[in-house]
Write an enzyme that holds these catalytic residues in place. Structure first.
Site, mmCIF file in Angstrom:
data_model
loop_
_atom_site.group_PDB
_atom_site.id
_atom_site.type_symbol
_atom_site.label_atom_id
_atom_site.label_comp_id
_atom_site.label_asym_id
_atom_site.label_seq_id
_atom_site.Cartn_x
_atom_site.Cartn_y
_atom_site.Cartn_z
ATOM 1 N N HIS A 83 0.803 -1.231 0.000
ATOM 2 C CA HIS A 83 0.000 0.000 0.000
ATOM 3 C C HIS A 83 0.835 1.280 0.000
ATOM 4 C CE1 HIS A 83 0.864 -0.548 4.222
ATOM 5 N NE2 HIS A 83 0.498 0.685 4.456
ATOM 6 N N ASP A 84 2.017 1.248 0.628
ATOM 7 C CA ASP A 84 2.847 2.458 0.703
ATOM 8 C C ASP A 84 3.998 2.443 -0.299
ATOM 9 O OD1 ASP A 84 1.496 4.018 2.516
ATOM 10 O OD2 ASP A 84 2.575 3.264 4.269
ATOM 11 N N LYS A 87 5.764 5.493 -1.711
ATOM 12 C CA LYS A 87 6.703 6.297 -0.917
ATOM 13 C C LYS A 87 8.112 6.238 -1.503
ATOM 14 C CE LYS A 87 4.347 6.408 3.517
ATOM 15 N NZ LYS A 87 4.319 5.880 4.891
ATOM 16 N N HIS A 112 1.803 9.723 -2.454
ATOM 17 C CA HIS A 112 2.209 8.313 -2.466
ATOM 18 C C HIS A 112 1.101 7.329 -2.849
ATOM 19 C CE1 HIS A 112 0.959 7.955 1.858
ATOM 20 N NE2 HIS A 112 0.799 6.686 1.554
ATOM 21 N N HIS A 136 -6.314 4.467 0.494
ATOM 22 C CA HIS A 136 -6.121 4.119 1.914
ATOM 23 C C HIS A 136 -5.929 5.317 2.840
ATOM 24 C CE1 HIS A 136 -1.745 4.203 0.915
ATOM 25 N NE2 HIS A 136 -1.544 4.353 2.208
ATOM 26 N N HIS A 137 -5.944 6.549 2.269
ATOM 27 C CA HIS A 137 -5.884 7.741 3.132
ATOM 28 C C HIS A 137 -7.113 8.638 2.969
ATOM 29 C CE1 HIS A 137 -1.965 7.221 4.986
ATOM 30 N NE2 HIS A 137 -1.470 6.863 3.812
ATOM 31 N N ASP A 165 -4.328 0.152 9.484
ATOM 32 C CA ASP A 165 -3.126 0.965 9.269
ATOM 33 C C ASP A 165 -3.009 2.031 10.365
ATOM 34 O OD1 ASP A 165 -0.852 1.853 7.917
ATOM 35 O OD2 ASP A 165 -1.961 3.155 6.565
HETATM 36 FE FE FE2 Z 1 0.054 5.365 3.227
#
Ligand code: FE2
Length: 220
Positions: A83-84, A87, A112, A136-137, A165
């Site tokens: 998911h990240d 980044k 990201h 997801h944010h 998360d």
């Molecule tokens: Fe994230």
């Protein structure tokens, strides 16, 4: 499997099986490159060690609890790890900054999910993972990013992953903060549910799961 008598048919079948195998191998290789990239980002920050594994396992359990089908649970497990991944485009000075980000740094950090979606998009097997990465944010009241989606417009799988998360981030030490206890983390999240950030029903399920497990979604 029935064995074909005809030699030509046998050859044809072996060939098609081999090409299927090559395709599967290629797919596995592509997936493992993505996982390695995701882990290398996780590895930059010693505070996030183990975060991906915990997230993969815990969010799949929460997803199972709310009745998501198996293919979505697989997507959640994959998303837990990748998911990240976006980044990778965030400079270390921002990623590892031991303090609050400036407005400009926040803009970069907030890209990201979109970058991550772009990285994983070519992989067909990640079709159901892409919306989780991208959203997801997001927050239920529309104050999240990147799209400011509201309520049901945010995919359920993304809502599942984000709860886990947030909880994992709160209960783990980070460069800019100490870990807080499980009851404190849950109280804080309860507050955020009231503010309209997270899904109330899903949070109720999440609380049950934490209560019935070792605090990380693992049932003994
Ligand atoms: Fe994230």
């Amino acid at each position: 499997m029935e064995i074909p008598q005809d030699r030509a048919e046998l050859f044809a079948r072996v060939r098609s099986l081999l090409s299927l195998k090559a395709h599967t191998d290629e797919l596995e290789r592509a997936e493992s490159v993505l996982y390695a990239l995701a882990r290398s980002i996780e590895g930059k920050d010693p505070y996030t060690e183990g975060h991906c594994e915990r997230l993969a396992e815990f969010s799949a359990r929460l997803g199972a609890r709310v009745g998501l089908p198996e293919e979505q649970l697989t997507a959640l497990r994959r998303a837990g790890t990748v998911h990240d991944i976006g980044k990778v485009a965030v400079p270390d000075a921002i990623l590892l900054k031991p303090g609050p980000l400036t407005a400009e740094e926040q803009v970069i950090m907030r890209q990201h999910p979109v970058v991550g979606e772009r990285i994983c998009a070519p992989l067909k097997s990640f079709r159901l993972v892409l919306p989780i990465i991208r959203h997801h944010h997001e927050r239920l009241d529309g104050s999240g990013y990147p799209d400011g989606l509201k309520c049901d417009a945010i995919p359920l799988t993304a809502r599942v992953l984000q709860l886990v998360d947030v909880y994992d981030a709160l209960t783990t030490e980070r460069p800019y903060k100490c870990a807080i206890s499980v009851p404190e983390a849950l109280a804080m999240m309860e507050d955020e549910v009231r503010k309209g950030w997270w899904d109330r029903d899903l949070f109720a399920e999440f609380l049950q799961l934490v209560a019935e497990s070792d605090g990380r979604g693992r049932v003994a």
